[in-house]
Design a protein around this motif. Structure first.
Motif, PDB file in Angstrom:
ATOM      1  N   GLN A   7       0.840  -1.207   0.000  1.00  0.00           N
ATOM      2  CA  GLN A   7       0.000   0.000   0.000  1.00  0.00           C
ATOM      3  C   GLN A   7       0.876   1.259   0.000  1.00  0.00           C
ATOM      4  OE1 GLN A   7      -2.746   0.187   3.306  1.00  0.00           O
ATOM      5  NE2 GLN A   7      -3.706   2.073   2.543  1.00  0.00           N
ATOM      6  N   GLN A   8       1.948   1.241   0.809  1.00  0.00           N
ATOM      7  CA  GLN A   8       2.849   2.390   0.835  1.00  0.00           C
ATOM      8  C   GLN A   8       3.538   2.585  -0.514  1.00  0.00           C
ATOM      9  OE1 GLN A   8       5.415   1.464   4.166  1.00  0.00           O
ATOM     10  NE2 GLN A   8       4.154   2.670   5.605  1.00  0.00           N
ATOM     11  N   GLU A   9       3.928   1.459  -1.130  1.00  0.00           N
ATOM     12  CA  GLU A   9       4.575   1.539  -2.438  1.00  0.00           C
ATOM     13  C   GLU A   9       3.604   2.088  -3.484  1.00  0.00           C
ATOM     14  OE1 GLU A   9       6.563  -1.588  -5.442  1.00  0.00           O
ATOM     15  OE2 GLU A   9       7.243  -1.773  -3.350  1.00  0.00           O
ATOM     16  N   ALA A  10       2.350   1.698  -3.405  1.00  0.00           N
ATOM     17  CA  ALA A  10       1.328   2.187  -4.329  1.00  0.00           C
ATOM     18  C   ALA A  10       1.111   3.690  -4.129  1.00  0.00           C
ATOM     19  CB  ALA A  10       0.020   1.422  -4.135  1.00  0.00           C
ATOM     20  N   GLU A  11       1.116   4.121  -2.857  1.00  0.00           N
ATOM     21  CA  GLU A  11       0.955   5.553  -2.564  1.00  0.00           C
ATOM     22  C   GLU A  11       2.146   6.356  -3.093  1.00  0.00           C
ATOM     23  OE1 GLU A  11       0.148   6.199   1.608  1.00  0.00           O
ATOM     24  OE2 GLU A  11      -1.658   4.966   1.531  1.00  0.00           O
ATOM     25  N   ILE A  12       3.342   5.812  -2.945  1.00  0.00           N
ATOM     26  CA  ILE A  12       4.545   6.478  -3.446  1.00  0.00           C
ATOM     27  C   ILE A  12       4.474   6.576  -4.976  1.00  0.00           C
ATOM     28  CG2 ILE A  12       7.052   6.222  -3.758  1.00  0.00           C
ATOM     29  CD1 ILE A  12       7.110   5.034  -0.884  1.00  0.00           C
ATOM     30  N   GLN A  13       4.070   5.466  -5.607  1.00  0.00           N
ATOM     31  CA  GLN A  13       3.928   5.450  -7.070  1.00  0.00           C
ATOM     32  C   GLN A  13       2.892   6.479  -7.516  1.00  0.00           C
ATOM     33  OE1 GLN A  13       5.675   3.623  -9.304  1.00  0.00           O
ATOM     34  NE2 GLN A  13       4.509   4.458 -11.021  1.00  0.00           N
ATOM     35  N   LEU A  14       1.761   6.535  -6.811  1.00  0.00           N
ATOM     36  CA  LEU A  14       0.690   7.479  -7.133  1.00  0.00           C
ATOM     37  C   LEU A  14       1.192   8.918  -6.990  1.00  0.00           C
ATOM     38  CD1 LEU A  14      -2.382   7.823  -7.777  1.00  0.00           C
ATOM     39  CD2 LEU A  14      -2.744   7.927  -5.308  1.00  0.00           C
ATOM     40  N   LYS A  15       1.912   9.193  -5.915  1.00  0.00           N
ATOM     41  CA  LYS A  15       2.445  10.545  -5.674  1.00  0.00           C
ATOM     42  C   LYS A  15       3.458  10.914  -6.763  1.00  0.00           C
ATOM     43  CE  LYS A  15       2.657  14.155  -2.932  1.00  0.00           C
ATOM     44  NZ  LYS A  15       1.585  15.132  -2.907  1.00  0.00           N
ATOM     45  N   ILE A  48      -5.038  12.346  -7.683  1.00  0.00           N
ATOM     46  CA  ILE A  48      -5.248  12.781  -6.291  1.00  0.00           C
ATOM     47  C   ILE A  48      -6.243  13.940  -6.308  1.00  0.00           C
ATOM     48  CG2 ILE A  48      -4.198  13.564  -4.135  1.00  0.00           C
ATOM     49  CD1 ILE A  48      -1.540  12.417  -5.069  1.00  0.00           C
ATOM     50  N   GLU A  51      -5.995  17.214  -3.933  1.00  0.00           N
ATOM     51  CA  GLU A  51      -4.954  18.246  -4.080  1.00  0.00           C
ATOM     52  C   GLU A  51      -5.575  19.517  -4.676  1.00  0.00           C
ATOM     53  OE1 GLU A  51      -1.616  18.628  -3.488  1.00  0.00           O
ATOM     54  OE2 GLU A  51      -1.545  16.746  -2.377  1.00  0.00           O
TER      55      GLU A  51
END
Length: 181
Positions: A7-15, A48, A51
Motif C-alpha cells: 500500500q505504501q509503495e502504491a501511494e509512493i507510485q501514485l504521488k 489525487i 490536491e
C-alpha cells in the motif's frame, strides 16, 4: 506487513505520477500549450482529487482558453469586416466611382490601419483624379482657345471659366477671360 508495504509503495507510485503530471502541466502552461497543459492537470486531479493545485490550474487554463477564443472571434470578425469593405471598395474602383471607393478604402483603414493595400489604392485614386482633372482642364482650355481664335468671345469666356473649375486661379485662363471682355 506485506500488505502495508504494498500500500505504501502504491501511494509512493501514485504521488510520483501525480508530481510528474503536475510538473508536465506547469511546463506546458508556461509554454502556452493550453490544451495539453489542461490534460496534464486533469490527469493529476484524477490521481489525487484532494490536491488543490490541479483544479486551480484547470480553472486558470479555462479562463485563458476563453480569452483566446474571444480574441480569435474578434480577429475573425475584424478580418471579415475588412474583407467586405475592401470588396465594396474594389467594386467601386472598378466602376470608376472614385469618390465612393476613396471613402470605402478609408473605412478599411479604420478597421485595419496597418494594411498597405487600401493606402496604395488611395494613392492610385489620387493620381487618377489628378490626371482626370488635368485632362478636363486641358480640354476646356483647348475649346476656349479655339473659340477665342474664332472670335467667339462669349463661348471662349465660358470655356475659360470651365477651365478655372479644374485649376483655380489659373493665370492663363484669367488673362484670356479679361482679353475676351
Amino acid at each position: 506487513i506485506d500488505e502495508i508495504l504494498a500500500q505504501q509503495e502504491a501511494e509512493i507510485q501514485l504521488k510520483q505520477e501525480f508530481n510528474q503530471a503536475l510538473a508536465e502541466g506547469e511546463t506546458l502552461l508556461k509554454n502556452k500549450d493550453l490544451a495539453k497543459a489542461k490534460d496534464a492537470f486533469t490527469k493529476a486531479n484524477k490521481l489525487i482529487p484532494t490536491e488543490p493545485v490541479p483544479p486551480k490550474r484547470i480553472s486558470e487554463i479555462n479562463d485563458l482558453l476563453a480569452d483566446q477564443a474571444k480574441k480569435e472571434s474578434e480577429l475573425k470578425a475584424t478580418l471579415e469586416a475588412y474583407q467586405k469593405v475592401i470588396q465594396r471598395a474594389d467594386a467601386e474602383f472598378g466602376n470608376k466611382e472614385y469618390s465612393s471607393a476613396r471613402l470605402s478604402y478609408n473605412e478599411a483603414l479604420q478597421i485595419k490601419s496597418d494594411e498597405k493595400y487600401p493606402t496604395n489604392q488611395l494613392n492610385l485614386i489620387g493620381k487618377l483624379l489628378n490626371d482626370l482633372n488635368d485632362q478636363q482642364y486641358s480640354s476646356a482650355i483647348a475649346m476656349a482657345d479655339n473659340s477665342f481664335n474664332a472670335n467667339q468671345f462669349d463661348q471662349a469666356k465660358a470655356s475659360y471659366q470651365e477651365a478655372l473649375k479644374f485649376k483655380k486661379d489659373d493665370p492663363y485662363a484669367i488673362r484670356r477671360i479679361k482679353e475676351a471682355d
